[in-house]
Design a protein around this motif. Structure first.
Motif, short mmCIF file in Angstrom:
data_model
loop_
_atom_site.label_atom_id
_atom_site.label_comp_id
_atom_site.label_asym_id
_atom_site.label_seq_id
_atom_site.Cartn_x
_atom_site.Cartn_y
_atom_site.Cartn_z
N PHE A 163 4.02 -8.64 -7.13
CA PHE A 163 2.68 -8.22 -7.52
C PHE A 163 2.33 -8.72 -8.92
N SER A 164 3.29 -8.67 -9.81
CA SER A 164 3.06 -9.14 -11.18
C SER A 164 2.77 -10.63 -11.22
N SER A 165 3.43 -11.40 -10.39
CA SER A 165 3.20 -12.85 -10.35
C SER A 165 1.79 -13.18 -9.89
N TYR A 166 1.19 -12.30 -9.11
CA TYR A 166 -0.18 -12.50 -8.65
C TYR A 166 -1.18 -11.70 -9.50
N TYR A 167 -0.74 -11.29 -10.71
CA TYR A 167 -1.59 -10.59 -11.68
C TYR A 167 -2.21 -9.32 -11.11
N ARG A 168 -1.41 -8.56 -10.39
CA ARG A 168 -1.86 -7.28 -9.83
C ARG A 168 -1.19 -6.15 -10.62
N ASP A 169 -1.97 -5.18 -11.01
CA ASP A 169 -1.43 -4.02 -11.73
C ASP A 169 -0.84 -3.03 -10.74
N ILE A 170 0.27 -2.45 -11.11
CA ILE A 170 0.88 -1.40 -10.30
C ILE A 170 0.35 -0.07 -10.83
N GLN A 171 -0.40 0.62 -10.00
CA GLN A 171 -1.06 1.86 -10.41
C GLN A 171 -0.11 3.06 -10.35
N LEU A 172 0.78 3.06 -9.34
CA LEU A 172 1.66 4.21 -9.16
C LEU A 172 2.99 3.73 -8.57
N PHE A 173 4.06 4.25 -9.11
CA PHE A 173 5.41 3.97 -8.61
C PHE A 173 6.07 5.33 -8.48
N ARG A 174 6.41 5.74 -7.25
CA ARG A 174 6.93 7.09 -7.04
C ARG A 174 8.14 7.08 -6.11
N PHE A 175 9.16 7.81 -6.52
CA PHE A 175 10.35 8.02 -5.70
C PHE A 175 10.24 9.41 -5.09
N ASN A 176 10.24 9.48 -3.76
CA ASN A 176 10.17 10.75 -3.06
C ASN A 176 11.61 11.21 -2.80
N ALA A 177 12.02 12.27 -3.46
CA ALA A 177 13.40 12.74 -3.35
C ALA A 177 13.71 13.30 -1.96
N GLN A 178 12.71 13.79 -1.25
CA GLN A 178 12.95 14.36 0.08
C GLN A 178 13.18 13.27 1.12
N THR A 179 12.34 12.24 1.12
CA THR A 179 12.49 11.17 2.11
C THR A 179 13.34 10.02 1.58
N ARG A 180 13.60 10.03 0.26
CA ARG A 180 14.37 8.98 -0.45
C ARG A 180 13.71 7.61 -0.30
N GLU A 181 12.37 7.60 -0.23
CA GLU A 181 11.62 6.36 -0.17
C GLU A 181 10.85 6.16 -1.47
N VAL A 182 10.59 4.90 -1.79
CA VAL A 182 9.79 4.57 -2.96
C VAL A 182 8.41 4.15 -2.48
N TYR A 183 7.39 4.68 -3.12
CA TYR A 183 6.00 4.37 -2.80
C TYR A 183 5.42 3.59 -3.97
N ILE A 184 4.89 2.41 -3.72
CA ILE A 184 4.27 1.58 -4.75
C ILE A 184 2.81 1.39 -4.38
N PHE A 185 1.92 1.87 -5.24
CA PHE A 185 0.48 1.78 -5.01
C PHE A 185 -0.10 0.75 -5.97
N VAL A 186 -0.67 -0.31 -5.42
CA VAL A 186 -1.29 -1.34 -6.23
C VAL A 186 -2.81 -1.19 -6.19
N SER A 187 -3.36 -1.02 -5.00
CA SER A 187 -4.79 -0.78 -4.82
C SER A 187 -4.97 -0.11 -3.47
N ASP A 188 -6.21 0.18 -3.13
CA ASP A 188 -6.46 0.80 -1.82
C ASP A 188 -6.00 -0.09 -0.68
N GLU A 189 -6.01 -1.40 -0.90
CA GLU A 189 -5.61 -2.35 0.14
C GLU A 189 -4.13 -2.70 0.09
#
Length: 105
Positions: free
Chosen positions: A60-86
């Motif tokens: 995402f950084s290489s394509y000049y996209r900002d990462i709005q949210l980076f979240r680790f869910n401790a219950q599901t042990r998954e990482v969620y990365i939100f860049v935009s609505d799309e």
């Protein structure tokens, strides 16, 4: 100069320091210093998951996209990365990542 900790009861501490200008007749702030300490549980992603997150964020950084949210869910042990609505990505515990489509929301 360290900021004094003033806790909010939720494990976080925020303080504001103003550095004053002395050479003027009326004191005015020269600059402000905001100190934030957030104390939470540590996250423990797997090595594969951490490396996949790094690759996805670099992509995402290489394509000049900002990462709005980076979240680790401790219950599901998954990482969620939100860049935009799309652009939203889920990184599973085995390091495989996929785009999240709107039917899953």
């Amino acid at each position: 100069m360290p900021c004094p900790a003033r806790g909010g009861g939720d494990g976080s501490a925020v303080s504001l320091q103003l550095i004053w200008r002395r050479e003027t007749a009326l004191p005015s702030p020269l600059y402000s210093k905001v100190c934030v300490t957030i104390e939470e549980k540590s996250i423990n992603p797997t090595d594969e998951q951490a490396q996949a997150c790094l690759r996805v964020c670099q992509m995402f950084s290489s394509y000049y996209r900002d990462i709005q949210l980076f979240r680790f869910n401790a219950q599901t042990r998954e990482v969620y990365i939100f860049v935009s609505d799309e652009l939203q990505v889920i990184v599973s515990i085995n390091g495989l990542w996929r785009f999240l489509d709107e039917t899953e929301l």
